[in-house]
Design a protein around this motif. Sequence first.
Motif, PDB file in Angstrom:
ATOM      1  N   CYS E  24       0.843  -1.188   0.000  1.00  0.00           N
ATOM      2  CA  CYS E  24       0.000   0.000   0.000  1.00  0.00           C
ATOM      3  C   CYS E  24       0.891   1.255   0.000  1.00  0.00           C
ATOM      4  N   CYS E  51      -6.461   6.170   1.900  1.00  0.00           N
ATOM      5  CA  CYS E  51      -6.542   5.346   0.677  1.00  0.00           C
ATOM      6  C   CYS E  51      -6.731   6.203  -0.562  1.00  0.00           C
ATOM      7  N   CYS E  54      -5.715   2.976  -5.265  1.00  0.00           N
ATOM      8  CA  CYS E  54      -4.782   2.558  -6.304  1.00  0.00           C
ATOM      9  C   CYS E  54      -4.991   1.092  -6.689  1.00  0.00           C
ATOM     10  N   GLY E  55      -5.618   0.320  -5.809  1.00  0.00           N
ATOM     11  CA  GLY E  55      -5.905  -1.081  -6.123  1.00  0.00           C
ATOM     12  C   GLY E  55      -4.769  -2.036  -5.790  1.00  0.00           C
ATOM     13  N   CYS E  57      -3.626  -3.205  -3.025  1.00  0.00           N
ATOM     14  CA  CYS E  57      -3.956  -4.220  -2.022  1.00  0.00           C
ATOM     15  C   CYS E  57      -4.781  -5.334  -2.654  1.00  0.00           C
TER      16      CYS E  57
END
Lengths: 355, 355, 177, 177, 71, 71, 252, 252
Positions: E24, E51, E54-55, E57
């Motif tokens: 992350c 958050c 960004c995707g 994770c």
Amino acid sequence: MADEKRLMKGNEAIAEAAIRAGCKAYFGYPITPQNELTAYMAKNMLDKKRIFIQAESEVAAINMVYGAAATGARTMTSSSSPGMSLKQEGISYACGADLPCVLVNVARSGPGLGGISPGQGDYFQSTRGGGHGDYYHIVLAPKSVQEAADLTYEAFDLADKWRMPAMILADGLIGQMMEGVVLPSARDPASLPKKAWAAGHRAGTSREANHITSCWLVPEELEQNNIKRYRRYDEVKRAEVRFEEVNTEKAELIFVAYGTSSRVCLGAVEMAKKLGIELGLFRPISLWPFPDKRLAELAAKGKKFLTVEMSMGQMVEDVRLAVNGKAEVLFYGRCGGVIPSEEEVLAEARRILGK
Amino acid sequence: MADEKRLMKGNEAIAEAAIRAGCKAYFGYPITPQNELTAYMAKNMLDKKRIFIQAESEVAAINMVYGAAATGARTMTSSSSPGMSLKQEGISYACGADLPCVLVNVARSGPGLGGISPGQGDYFQSTRGGGHGDYYHIVLAPKSVQEAADLTYEAFDLADKWRMPAMILADGLIGQMMEGVVLPSARDPASLPKKAWAAGHRAGTSREANHITSCWLVPEELEQNNIKRYRRYDEVKRAEVRFEEVNTEKAELIFVAYGTSSRVCLGAVEMAKKLGIELGLFRPISLWPFPDKRLAELAAKGKKFLTVEMSMGQMVEDVRLAVNGKAEVLFYGRCGGVIPSEEEVLAEARRILGK
Amino acid sequence: MTEKTFMAGFGGQGVISLGMLWVYCAMKEGLEVTFFPFYGAEKRGGIARASVIVSDREIASPLVTSPDSCIVMNMDSLPICEEVAKQGGVMIINSSLVKNGTMRADVKAIEVACNDIAEKIGDPKIANMVMMGALSKVTGAVTLGKLEAVLKTFFPESKHKFIPLNMAAIEAGRAAV
Amino acid sequence: MTEKTFMAGFGGQGVISLGMLWVYCAMKEGLEVTFFPFYGAEKRGGIARASVIVSDREIASPLVTSPDSCIVMNMDSLPICEEVAKQGGVMIINSSLVKNGTMRADVKAIEVACNDIAEKIGDPKIANMVMMGALSKVTGAVTLGKLEAVLKTFFPESKHKFIPLNMAAIEAGRAAV
Amino acid sequence: MANKGKPVIDRERCKGCHLCVRSCPTKVFDVDETPNSWGYYPALPARAEACIACGNCYLVCPDVAATVYKL
Amino acid sequence: MANKGKPVIDRERCKGCHLCVRSCPTKVFDVDETPNSWGYYPALPARAEACIACGNCYLVCPDVAATVYKL
Amino acid sequence: MELIYGHPKSLKPIQTKYCPGCGHGVIHRLICEVIDELGVQDRSVIMNPVGCSIWADLYFDFDSVQVPHGRTPAGATAVKRMLPDHMVICYQGDGDLAAIGTAEIIHAANRGEKFTGIFVNNAIYGMTGGQMAPTTLVGQKATTAPYGRDPIEAGMGYPIRVCELLATLGGTKYLARGSVDSPANIRKTRQYIKKAFEAQLRGEGFGMVEILSPCPTNWQMKPGEAVDWVKSDMIPFYPLGEIKNSLEEAAK
Amino acid sequence: MELIYGHPKSLKPIQTKYCPGCGHGVIHRLICEVIDELGVQDRSVIMNPVGCSIWADLYFDFDSVQVPHGRTPAGATAVKRMLPDHMVICYQGDGDLAAIGTAEIIHAANRGEKFTGIFVNNAIYGMTGGQMAPTTLVGQKATTAPYGRDPIEAGMGYPIRVCELLATLGGTKYLARGSVDSPANIRKTRQYIKKAFEAQLRGEGFGMVEILSPCPTNWQMKPGEAVDWVKSDMIPFYPLGEIKNSLEEAAK
Ligand SMILES: Cc1ncc(C[n+]2csc(CCOP(=O)(O)OP(=O)(O)O)c2C)c(N)n1
Ligand SMILES: Cc1ncc(C[n+]2csc(CCOP(=O)(O)OP(=O)(O)O)c2C)c(N)n1
Ligand code: SF4
Ligand code: SF4
Ligand code: SF4
Ligand code: SF4
Ligand code: SF4
Ligand code: SF4
Ligand SMILES: [Mg+2]
Ligand SMILES: [Mg+2]
């Protein structure tokens, strides 16, 4: 000087016994539940500067065994059920070329991929030649880690003596369980007698070229060769039958079982005794040659037989063939990796006896 | 409308019958003595825009069959003894995954490379599962080119009906010889019933995903699956036993033989008749399921049996198991590619009868 | 004397070492032994089980289907042990993780707070040793008199310093029952 | 009627075609037939042999071990035929290549100079056809009445022009015995 | 001008590999101190507000235990 | 200054492939009109005197039926 | 609030049996994402190998065929030939593909079979507990290479670069090597898979995506260490990228 | 009069069963010439494949081991490992090596096994009567490719260049391709064999000599036509020469 007792897995005991028997080359391919055997060999054969190869497949492994055996070396491969199926062509060749070697099947449950739990469903394959053509080879079935070690050690001698493969047919439980074991003493491969028929080491001798082959394109020659081999089989049948009996004299009903299931039956015999019921156990140790003579004798005494297998019924055919209608032969089997309990086997025996 | 009689090799008749039965995909690898079969398929399957693949090996071929069968298509492979040994793992998988397919073994003489002449030494492998685990599949043994065609055609239906492989066990003589044959009528593969369990063609349906597998890692589930399969085997045993009898009522001694050796025995029966000796022939057509009930009936009538095989003695065990000590079972065998003559078989029968 | 023990616990709890050390010691005390570990169908992170038998006679089936003693190391193992436990047998429960005891009234349930005791001694990883001490005391089948020697061959040199800790855990287990 | 014939010759002599045409015609005449060619262990350039049976009843063994008739196309085939020939059977010998007849006095030996006759007709390759004509005449088992039609399906179109030559060879063979 | 997102961890499906934690970019995750019922210590979106959707994770999670919403 | 050689054909071993015939630089060979006992028509060193001992006939012969001597 | 990274439809929402941090999970998801994107869930068939992913039929919500160890490409050949309009995926581990199944992958590739291979290279036999694979790096330890893979003294052979080997064959059209060690490489791998799947739908010949994948359990590493090792040790030996691309698309 | 081209000592003086004009005969002789030259007849072992050369044990006057079809390199691996000071020759046809035995040759080569492969590429299955081999040329007819090898429509695959394939593997040290179509090429082939044998005696890793060889019988040609076809059709596709040479000698 006997070794002290060690605690070992069956798989490891087989491996160590092979090394002590003078195994110079091991070839295998990973498969559960015999992986500890291959891993043990990887470490210990390399340490001893002997040959260990993780082959690209079981097919390659059995043919490496074939090659090593052709040079006269003591050699071994191990696998489990699906892998053994892949070795059938090679085993047929080894038998056809009269090559001594040791094959270990730590059997699982099938058919197909099946499961990885212990099984005895490879009896037919092992004793009837899953490969093509007329042949047999020695098949020994240990019931314990100690016997796994002892029979493996002996298998090398028998293979050499009779010039044929000798198989150890164990199952996942024998391979995976730990017991105390006193290992046989180590032999130096260099101390073993040379094999005059083998390929290699011709220099300095005046012998003709040796050819290791199973190919005989003239039918009459091939037939003669097969007949000669079957004469040897007859001798093996006379000399190498092994079995164990427990309480067979007194018993009303005799279990016939090998390997893991024989121990379950032994438990049932003991439990029965406490209930005042006399049961017996007949345990073939050599599955080929099968102890048919002794079974026929027992049959003649009017015993009933209950064959117990971790399969849908395979050895029971050999029991029927041995008994030849002279006694009742019943069957109790579990399969798919299920190990029967002493209690259920006893219950079955009592059901049959009506006690 | 029946076809007119054609002169064909057994290998070609099997191939053409398979095409007519709706075989959509053939996978094979060259081996003598079945090469005409593969060559016929190469030409005719391609002409019909069906699938023909010369696989890289027998192992690949059986697994292509497995794949094609998994999609519900009628499919076949053929080979001869050493090649069949290589297919054993795949056959065990096909049985474990309940996949219908047709397997042809035009057997030669073994073990090992052996020779290319006809043999019947693959009986154990074919009927006992040369592969690992508990399984059987249908095995049909033709005695003539006509029967080779008919049984191949039927094998596709039986395989589909019972969801299991069906094997044609012929030998090099059946494969190589030419006889007259009237071929069964052609079926369009598209006209055959769809298989709901197969992989593919899910679009537009509302079914769940289909999974073709032989893997059951929970022992109890694998066991249940095996037991279910053995129930099916029991039904097959009731429904699909096939055999032929010649003069068994009058006979003092009955030959038991299949395929090529049964024709030799038939000749001996005819020769005997001329000498005033009554011999009979019992010819199992389905080797699995084996016609044991009828043999037991004949045994009960006090007949003697002489099993004649082109092997060192394999089917004779099934005869013994069927007869179960109720009658004498003798054996006469030639092997290595030698085909016994009518004269020698007759002589053996006379020796036994003392006539 | 034959003592059949069924042991169950979570993958990392040392059930396998427990079983192995138990039979190792028994062997050194002159007994026959068998130890058969098995996993469920899930290879990864399932429950580790072992059939463990020590006896002064030849051992018949190595599979323990009617255990004289059961060892329950965690909650998930409880139902499994309850299913097999023999009427009148012993069930030693790791009460640190299994809170409410067993529902089987026909077995002799003994609770040992193995993790708590182990933590007190200084290492939660030796909860299995605490359990072994208890098992020895309860069954009397294996005295563990040779344990110290066994541990010396079992552990690599570098870990010999942990042996006293392990021996302490055994004693604590004994004392807890 | 059952006529069992054993045929033998050198690889290129057309023994296989001879046998095939023989049974093809027989089949067309309503007979049961079997034809089993086999080679020795030598795959290359060995002796070609065939067991050929025609009959008005179901045929038992397709292997001819006691032939009613033998066909000997070349020298090397003679000992093979002499070994199997049935007492009182017929042996038709290609005397173009087999000069001194047979030593078996108990068979009816017939000599046909197949190669010479064929050459005279115009093609040494049809010596086998000459032999077939002789076989038909001698045994009477197959009339060869349908041969012309059979040859049309046997040969590709392009070779139909050779059919008259073949038929002539048959006639010559017949005439020679 | 970063996106804003919200990561959601399925505690029961999470196997505690913590690949999401390390990948992350805005250090959203801590390791949970309470194990799930399998005994794994799941990732915990302790700083979800950071958050940026960004995707990562989601992308690295071998168990599809991390999903991401766009706010 | 060419070498002089002598080719020898083992008639019985020769299989009549005639590879030697086509590869002889000095056209030493004809095809024999009498077959050997296998039925093959062997190579015949009809013009042996032209042989330059190049060894081609030996080299191409699949049956070691052609051997060459140096004169 | 919009779900932008969510569970793919064709992947069943259940807990897998894979170890924590295992690459198979990521790869499963990528396959399903692309299947969903192409809308072919109901005409896809996956060939499950013998290996840790033997259980894949529990997870993929489309038809599957499980074949013997290593014979996955032989099975896939037949399935694709019988179902030419289906998406056929041949999923294999490195033991399955590069050891026992060497002949099958080479010949299926050489025949230009029109299915797509997904080759999970974790440099180890996962399922059977960590034996040496054909792709195990030199010096890497395994239960059957207790002192590390040693090509010289012990004759254990060299790690095989499968894409490069297959690239020499006439039948191969698309060969790419990706990795699941980082978000960026995972994205790229997804693109390779998509290209290969699209090519299959167009009926173009053999395509395969090799994927470097961690096996923390048998490498005896923590998941984080394992992905680091992919980057530090595997990628330098197994270069990422499109090793061969002769797709019609590319030709244009 | 001195015999300058005569029968090699280690080749038995008997008629072979090979067809007239078959390349196997020439190749047998070349092997024996080199064996004689190196003086290793009494410590040579040849692995005979299943194929037309199955009978080779009748001809070679040294020890032999005959293994199942395609497994020749697996057998040779073991023989050489057990007899490291012997000359071990692994003789294979194209069906044996490049079809059924694909896995075995690739892995033996990759392990750098110290035997020498002699690979007889006649683009056909000789023994079984003319089926398509992996090396059959595109368009070439065979009993199983009745309309010629067709890689596209029938999906029969492309001819495989074995030396080039093996050259990608770490274990291979010497790979050369010769031909027996002409005296010049036969001489060169002999040199390749000698180099490979010498390297083996020095204990260097895997070497193989591929040899283009006529099969007049199954090509349905006269012997002369067959050698012409080797030159006109095979050599252009299978380039002659040393495909890979990393022998120590060469390195110097
Ligand atoms: C014929 C056969 N041989 C061996 C096995 C045992 N086996 C199961 S999985 C496997 C290898 C797994 O390794 P890989 O293909 O790399 O897959 P991974 O588990 O690493 O994903 C083996 C050898 C088997 N099932 N069948
Ligand atoms: C397992 C197995 N499959 C098939 C065969 C049949 N077979 C014998 S030789 C051969 C191939 C021969 O071709 P090649 O290797 O190219 O050798 P060549 O005869 O051309 O020299 C085959 C398929 C066999 N003996 N064993
Ligand atoms: S990556 Fe997935 S499984 Fe791993 S810790 Fe994060 S959410 Fe859990
Ligand atoms: S989406 Fe990106 S920023 Fe948001 S939690 Fe996941 S990794 Fe962190
Ligand atoms: S090359 Fe040899 S076999 Fe051929 S014709 Fe010449 S001598 Fe005879
Ligand atoms: S050695 Fe040369 S010149 Fe002499 S005959 Fe042979 S090919 Fe001709
Ligand atoms: S063993 Fe390795 S490959 Fe298998 S599930 Fe675990 S991490 Fe994944
Ligand atoms: S078939 Fe071909 S390879 Fe075999 S011996 Fe004849 S020419 Fe040589
Ligand atoms: Mg792997
Ligand atoms: Mg070839």
